[in-house]
Design a protein around this motif. Structure first.
Motif, mmCIF file in Angstrom:
data_model
loop_
_atom_site.group_PDB
_atom_site.id
_atom_site.type_symbol
_atom_site.label_atom_id
_atom_site.label_comp_id
_atom_site.label_asym_id
_atom_site.label_seq_id
_atom_site.Cartn_x
_atom_site.Cartn_y
_atom_site.Cartn_z
ATOM 1 N N SER C 169 72.752 50.977 68.264
ATOM 2 C CA SER C 169 73.157 51.389 66.915
ATOM 3 C C SER C 169 74.594 50.951 66.654
ATOM 4 O O SER C 169 74.918 50.407 65.589
ATOM 5 N N ARG C 170 75.427 51.191 67.655
ATOM 6 C CA ARG C 170 76.837 50.831 67.514
ATOM 7 C C ARG C 170 76.991 49.315 67.392
ATOM 8 O O ARG C 170 77.754 48.816 66.558
ATOM 9 N N VAL C 171 76.279 48.592 68.202
ATOM 10 C CA VAL C 171 76.335 47.126 68.158
ATOM 11 C C VAL C 171 75.931 46.640 66.762
ATOM 12 O O VAL C 171 76.599 45.789 66.161
ATOM 13 N N GLY C 172 74.847 47.192 66.255
ATOM 14 C CA GLY C 172 74.363 46.788 64.945
ATOM 15 C C GLY C 172 75.399 47.038 63.848
ATOM 16 O O GLY C 172 75.632 46.179 62.994
ATOM 17 N N GLU C 173 75.971 48.193 63.901
ATOM 18 C CA GLU C 173 77.017 48.617 62.966
ATOM 19 C C GLU C 173 78.188 47.625 62.960
ATOM 20 O O GLU C 173 78.800 47.355 61.937
ATOM 21 N N LEU C 174 78.505 47.119 64.151
ATOM 22 C CA LEU C 174 79.655 46.212 64.287
ATOM 23 C C LEU C 174 79.264 44.757 64.018
ATOM 24 O O LEU C 174 80.100 43.861 64.132
ATOM 25 N N GLY C 175 78.013 44.527 63.704
ATOM 26 C CA GLY C 175 77.573 43.158 63.434
ATOM 27 C C GLY C 175 77.361 42.331 64.682
ATOM 28 O O GLY C 175 77.361 41.096 64.632
ATOM 29 N N GLY C 176 77.176 43.001 65.803
ATOM 30 C CA GLY C 176 76.993 42.279 67.062
ATOM 31 C C GLY C 176 75.532 42.097 67.415
ATOM 32 O O GLY C 176 74.641 42.352 66.607
ATOM 33 N N ILE C 177 75.311 41.628 68.628
ATOM 34 C CA ILE C 177 73.961 41.378 69.135
ATOM 35 C C ILE C 177 73.788 42.159 70.435
ATOM 36 O O ILE C 177 74.656 42.104 71.309
ATOM 37 N N ALA C 178 72.687 42.880 70.535
ATOM 38 C CA ALA C 178 72.380 43.594 71.770
ATOM 39 C C ALA C 178 71.678 42.655 72.743
ATOM 40 O O ALA C 178 70.882 41.812 72.324
ATOM 41 N N MET C 179 71.989 42.797 74.011
ATOM 42 C CA MET C 179 71.317 42.014 75.040
ATOM 43 C C MET C 179 70.735 42.975 76.079
ATOM 44 O O MET C 179 71.309 44.041 76.316
ATOM 45 N N VAL C 180 69.645 42.571 76.689
ATOM 46 C CA VAL C 180 69.101 43.391 77.773
ATOM 47 C C VAL C 180 68.659 42.571 78.974
ATOM 48 O O VAL C 180 68.104 41.490 78.834
ATOM 49 N N HIS C 181 68.959 43.145 80.114
ATOM 50 C CA HIS C 181 68.261 42.785 81.353
ATOM 51 C C HIS C 181 67.080 43.743 81.379
ATOM 52 O O HIS C 181 67.259 44.952 81.556
ATOM 53 N N ASP C 227 64.622 47.449 67.109
ATOM 54 C CA ASP C 227 64.008 47.528 65.781
ATOM 55 C C ASP C 227 64.376 48.845 65.104
ATOM 56 O O ASP C 227 64.692 48.872 63.911
ATOM 57 N N MET C 228 64.351 49.913 65.846
ATOM 58 C CA MET C 228 64.668 51.222 65.258
ATOM 59 C C MET C 228 66.132 51.294 64.811
ATOM 60 O O MET C 228 66.463 51.997 63.863
ATOM 61 N N THR C 229 66.977 50.590 65.536
ATOM 62 C CA THR C 229 68.401 50.643 65.195
ATOM 63 C C THR C 229 68.814 49.512 64.267
ATOM 64 O O THR C 229 69.963 49.467 63.819
ATOM 65 N N GLY C 230 67.896 48.584 63.994
ATOM 66 C CA GLY C 230 68.223 47.480 63.100
ATOM 67 C C GLY C 230 69.205 46.490 63.685
ATOM 68 O O GLY C 230 70.052 45.941 62.974
ATOM 69 N N THR C 231 69.086 46.220 64.969
ATOM 70 C CA THR C 231 70.037 45.348 65.667
ATOM 71 C C THR C 231 69.317 44.129 66.239
ATOM 72 O O THR C 231 68.267 44.282 66.858
ATOM 73 N N PRO C 232 69.860 42.935 66.048
ATOM 74 C CA PRO C 232 69.252 41.762 66.679
ATOM 75 C C PRO C 232 69.315 41.895 68.203
ATOM 76 O O PRO C 232 70.268 42.459 68.733
#
Ligand SMILES: [Zn+2]
Ligand SMILES: [Zn+2]
Ligand SMILES: [Zn+2]
Ligand SMILES: [Zn+2]
Ligand SMILES: [Zn+2]
Ligand SMILES: [Zn+2]
Ligand SMILES: [Zn+2]
Ligand SMILES: [Zn+2]
Lengths: 485, 485, 485, 485
Positions: C169-181, C227-232
């Protein structure tokens, strides 16, 4: 009437596993329960008593270039019984132009020698008013409700989309089931020419000429046509993921489609065609050809998931001599392999033995599902009072190594040669007659009778209801054309 | 040569968004950067400077029953420019039996009046040695590398699987791209007859006669044939999930297939055919017909996911008069709708405006991807030094309500009538000529030139390499047939 | 400033292939065209001039048990340049509880020795108000917009669903991209214990403990949370069909998700772990582990279909000595393999060489797509005037056999040992400096600079627009609760 | 013992449709055949005699905030019988920390009033050594073999992945079946907070807080954990395509997973929550919430395709009074709706009546499949000699409009209010007792008995066999670590 009792076994059906004896009188099951007595007693200790197998797809004594496929109704059904199969469904194949009724007569004549019961599918190999009209007789008078269409074998048996649409419509109207051999015959013919032109004339080129994509395409097309005509569809010899994918995609839209893997495709793979011995490879030539392990996994999963429903053989074996007709030109190798004797032990060993299938699923896919879909349940495919005593007493500890040298089938080889199977019939009964008795063959030529089947199954009814409910509705308009808008 | 500069805009390409001026000389972009100067200056303040749209699928002045579709190359390209489209690719359609080269001549004659650049696809409407031979000339001398095949329109344009196989093979050999109109023409014809027989003769029956399943099937079949022949495939007017599913399934096997949704299918739905006004419904008759919301969602997702690549119009509009030819028999309603003028604003409004597409994706699917796939990039589809100055200066704040009354297109109606769009051209330039100047139309009849395209794209090369690598290998055998085994 | 010109080459970008010279001045491309002249000339005859590779996923000098992974920023970037890669993106890894800013400082210190440019991703290894607050600084002041989350490594780096939701959520808010292992860390830990308890303590058990299903599950879960947080979302090291399937299923719903296969997973398989030599197997221990051929086919198809977008290495190699820390307990074998030096030649050989990828797709997945997704295009990933002169002059005829003995990397082995590659750099330029000169290494320690990246990509904007448009709407009610109904 | 005979009906089972009478003695079917006679005769002319429905998922008299859900075992089973359902399976729900055996005692006490037979599932709401140990007693002594896990209801019933892994492993070991309520509880809690914070506090926000993606994710995760532990999995209340997709994807890999749609999700949709009346909407609050038409189509197709197997109700209704506890905060609305009385008529009307299901499929999904999966077949779910006489005599012509005013259920409303159903019980028999007699309710409080079930079904056996066969194999190595390689 004399009575036979199967004692001390465990009954295994598509639904249930339980201990009970089975009493048989007049070829029919008359009692199931504990402590039954009969004049003759068969000891089923340690065994499973199951509905005899039904092979929904065989070609016994099939015409080929003036000769016939090796196993006729006598040797074929003898082989079937030896392997625990008690009924076969063969295809009446009219030549293009020939009357359907004439074809039935021909098949009736051949089948008089059968050792076990049988039924027929009718093949639609051409189209015309006569065919349209005779189909009604076939369904109503002849007890044949399933109509096979060849999408391959261009220039011989193949029908085109127009003919399929017309025939499927007719089948649906009559409450029958459409069947397809699904391969795109135009493309197969093109690939054959290309391969031959490139010098690829060996049996491996047979497999190259019939890729999985070509089968998947035809399956997908047949499904669409069946859907448009509102007719249930049965896809024979589903050999690959592509075809299976099309089937399950359709089922997930509520369409009524069934798929039939063969025991050969479940257990043998394409590497057979790379064998350096030409005969070895040619004996495995059938359509569709063997595929790779991926496709096998897909088929096995389909059987347990329920997206594929039955296991057959397409038993249609030619002698090595006949196969050699295609030396130098793979397109001339007669298509077909055997399996009638081995389907049940192979599926048990590779299915139940590995945990891919439960015993009940084994019964379902080798017998009960077939009887239900093809509408001869519970006369066949059941262990129920009143059902025909078509039974196999299955010994899960009995094992052997498959070999042409020891088989009942008249074929001079066996595509499963060398496979070790565990799980074999102790007894096989056809309408009460003990045809296989602990290794001894006691079949009775001519014992087998034709099984007539009725149209308009529950699936037909449900599908028709749905199609009526969702059929196109005319838009009512006043003033056509209108101005404005 | 006089120079034009586009000042103070933000350049938006398929890759990038950045502020820069664009200098144009001799119809070509000669500089991109800050503070450029030219004789003529176009103020792009607040606007996006994008590659002009390319419509990969139009039928201008298409023959129909002795008349022609409404928009010819003059009005059609004028409408295109008004909507920000600077290039159209039309179809040269030989009559069955007619020489391909003759057809090109006919289309060359019509296109002399074009206001913007254009190219042609060649339709293969029949098959024979002449066609086979002329295809080489078409590719090598005529700059046409894309060959369309109709799987529908039985008895007119339709080709069968055999012809498709032969033609696709030839296309692949020549380094071209196969295209298909994918609907099963046999089944469409059957459904048409059935509907008419049931009294379903209105325009809604057109939609009933062409269900999504029928399109999906044909798409799947074309993909298989393209795969067998090793030829890249471009599926025109992908209108439904079924067709899209077939395309993405293929792509996930590494096959080289592209799908082209139309702006109509993205934004209009089947409810249009239920309109009580016959004219309203008939004006929306095209093939494939409009679908439901589900299919629309599928198409939009495909564009952002990359499983569908381009957006077209299939612009081929007939007057209400012509449409009325089918009163009382929907099969006689000429097929086609317009869209050339509205594609860009509609896609921007419903795509970029909603967040379904980024601005860069908008450019990709309306222009750049098309130019790349059809091999005229970066002459077209690019904002790069050296590229043709086919540009649109897009004002995201400009809005209007679409109406036939105010359009450039010669059609007497508009299927998007009443839709409010936000995002419209301030200027449209065709090779530097300002054809649309802030609402004013300054097109120049005959300004447009034919764009020749070259075969053997990187996709062709890659696909051929893979097909060669994985082609059938002959099994070497000594002694055929062999004994044993 | 001195100038360098690359002469007589063929430029290959993600979009295009064309002949042109490239002029470089001040580390930047200043001209592209015919007949350019510069002080220094590099002969690119017969070569392709491409954007230098970007490796989006490395761990240079990564802390491990008081030591570090073998390659540091000096040797690692030297190896990169030797293989045609001109930028790496490493992970700043705060210890749980540690300030994000402190972690950046640590990584800043290590990276001073880099031979080529680099950037950082930030790992979120714990959660709290401090992390929440510092994230803004990281994005706005530090030029890091991509935040990695470990769903595995339980008890160390792993975050749970709640933390992921909050962080995404925070990443999305800041216009960033989330990554996962993406691997389910709970299940991995359980499987590890079960395997060890069963005496399965060798390196092959590492693979057994991390099945494809476990990776697929985590990928699917991360996608849902994104998807729920609206973050790429960017899924690192997508190694299997299960994970790829989840990604493409999401993309087909319009979700914004990318997948990153590693060159190791594309070209090496699980049979490596069955090697009788413990060292051989242990050196290949990484997470996710190598998979089978099926998964490889899936990954390759994903790259050409566009459902997977980039190729990385996760370069994080440990010496044999360090690997042996896990003798007797596979869970103690440090996870990681190398690949930085080999990614480009291996992908070229197995991708372009086989026809699975076009040359342009090769550039896209090794460089351009990465620069676009991670928002440093066209400074990086482009051959454009104004772009950094990070270039590789690729000789498609140059070949070698990969061997640890001849590599730049400091690792004492190479997982690709013995692979023959065809296609290698003739020259590699990092911001104009010729670091690799026809086999000679001329790197300059400390030449590399940090590349800051900006948030709010077009993808962020589109996604936010869509999420806003489709956000829950309150139902207006009068009288709550109401009677009736 | 007195005898009852059902005369002149048509027996419809999961397999078959045929005319026969049914004789009942001592609560058991003792004969099936023509012309049977008994002391009491029930006229089934024009009716179908089917196995009574089994509802595999109810919560009667479920504790909630010091009160209980409306229907207890008396009214609930009375409602069930009125609708043709003759057995319910309820959930014994230990509070976190409470002994499983204690919970069973509590449920035993409540169920003494039942009018029909019942069984229990055990919920695993916490984890520890005590739970681990008691599970064995539950299976071996208490006849409960199915263990439910809540992936939602964070802070209350929810278990995490580690606990699920441990519990599923234990279930598998004991030959039981794992069950899940599949929604990601962490994400639901986050969405709830976000919605409340945004002022979205009405019942529609309940649906917003539990999107289909959140359910699909949890289903997918549970399937992976079940697969890793080798345990069959039963997914309760499968409400959406996402969850269904995960189930069928798993089944296509041979995994043993079942899905249970509810009659509510099959026939009601999300528009209910937009109702302006708060009570109307709140009464429909359940988890998962109602979905849209797309999901409904998916569920229906799953039932006919066999990828979903059973239909339940999750009957757990709260009074309007109780629902109003959540005025102003939707998270406090007690979750649950009714359906026990309406499941059979609703499914018949919307399933059989439309042709989506055959009558035999209706019996399968409402009764027989449930009895088989949950291992109480053929005592229940069968019309066979020896089976319990739990039967419904179904009159396909009987119709009514559903209304709370005329129902047996104690709930003060009905979510199906106003639906017209055609197809209703003429008689319902519970172990021979005629509880519903042509509209008259003759239930007998306390007549119902607990049905103990046995572990180690054929599915458990097959799955264990397969998992053993494919379990990890240790690589044998000599000399660890080795030099070289
Ligand atoms: Zn066949
Ligand atoms: Zn056959
Ligand atoms: Zn068309
Ligand atoms: Zn067209
Ligand atoms: Zn990782
Ligand atoms: Zn990593
Ligand atoms: Zn629940
Ligand atoms: Zn529940």
């Amino acid at each position: 009437m004399s009575t036979t009792v199967i004692k001390n076994g465990t009954i295994v059906t598509a639904d249930l596993t339980y201990k009970a004896d089975v009493l048989i009188e007049g070829g029919v099951i008359t009692a199931i329960g504990p402590n039954l007595m009969g004049e003759t007693s068969l000891d089923a200790t340690g065994c499973y008593v199951m509905p005899g197998g039904i092979d929904p797809h065989t070609h016994l004594e099939m015409p080929f270039m003036g000769t016939y496929s090796t196993d006729d109704f006598e040797s074929g059904t003898r082989a079937a019984l030896a392997g625990g199969t008690t009924m076969v469904i063969d295809f009446a194949l009219p030549s293009p132009g020939q009357s359907l009724l004439e074809a039935i007569t021909m098949w009736d004549n051949k089948s008089t020698r059968a050792n076990c019961d049988y039924s027929f599918h009718m093949a639609i190999t051409w189209w015309g008013e006569q065919v349209f009209n005779e189909m009604e007789t076939v369904v109503k008078d002849k007890g044949i409700t399933t109509f096979k269409h060849f999408m391959a074998y261009k220039g011989a048996l193949m029908v085109d989309d127009d003919e399929m649409y017309a025939s499927f419509s007719r089948v649906g109207e009559l409450g029958g089931i459409a069947m397809v051999h699904a391969e795109n015959g135009d493309v197969v013919a093109q690939l054959q020419q290309k391969l031959l032109a490139a010098g690829n004339n060996g049996p491996e080129a047979h497999a190259y000429s019939r890729p999985a994509e070509v089968e998947g395409e035809a399956t997908n097309r047949a499904i669409m046509i069946a859907d448009m005509t509102g007719t249930p569809l049965y896809v024979v010899h589903t050999s690959c993921e592509q075809s299976h994918e099309a089937i399950r995609r359709a089922r997930q839209k509520g369409m009524r489609v069934w798929g039939e893997p063969l025991i050969q495709h479940l257990t043998l793979d394409e590497s057979e065609y790379a064998h350096p011995d030409w005969d070895h490879a040619a004996r495995r030539v059938m359509s569709p050809p063997f595929r790779n392990k991926l496709h096998q996994d897909s088929l096995w999963a389909g059987l347990s998931a329920g997206s594929l429903q039955v296991v057959a053989t397409d038993h249609c074996a030619f002698t090595t001599e006949q196969k050699r007709y295609g030396v130098g030109d793979f397109t001339k190798i007669p298509n077909g392999t055997g399996g009638l004797e081995d389907r049940m032990p192979m599926l048990w060993t590779y299915g139940v033995g590995t945990g891919r299938l439960t015993m009940n699923e084994f019964v379902a896919v080798t017998s009960t599902n077939i009887a239900k879909i093809l509408n001869c349940y519970p006369k066949k495919g059941a262990v129920l009072v009143g059902a025909d005593a078509d039974l196999v007493v299955w010994d899960p500890e009995k094992s052997k190594t498959i070999s042409a040298g020891t088989q009942q089938s008249a074929i001079d080889y066996n595509v499963f040669e060398g496979k070790h199977v565990k799980g074999l019939p102790r007894f096989t009964l056809t309408r009460g007659h003990v045809a296989i008795h602990d290794g001894e063959v006691r079949t009775e030529e001519g014992h087998g009778k034709f099984v007539a089947r009725k149209p308009v199954t529950p699936t037909n009814t449900a599908l028709s209801t749905w199609k009526e409910l969702t059929s196109p509705r005319k838009v009512e308009r006043s003033g056509i054309p209108a101005s404005g808008v």
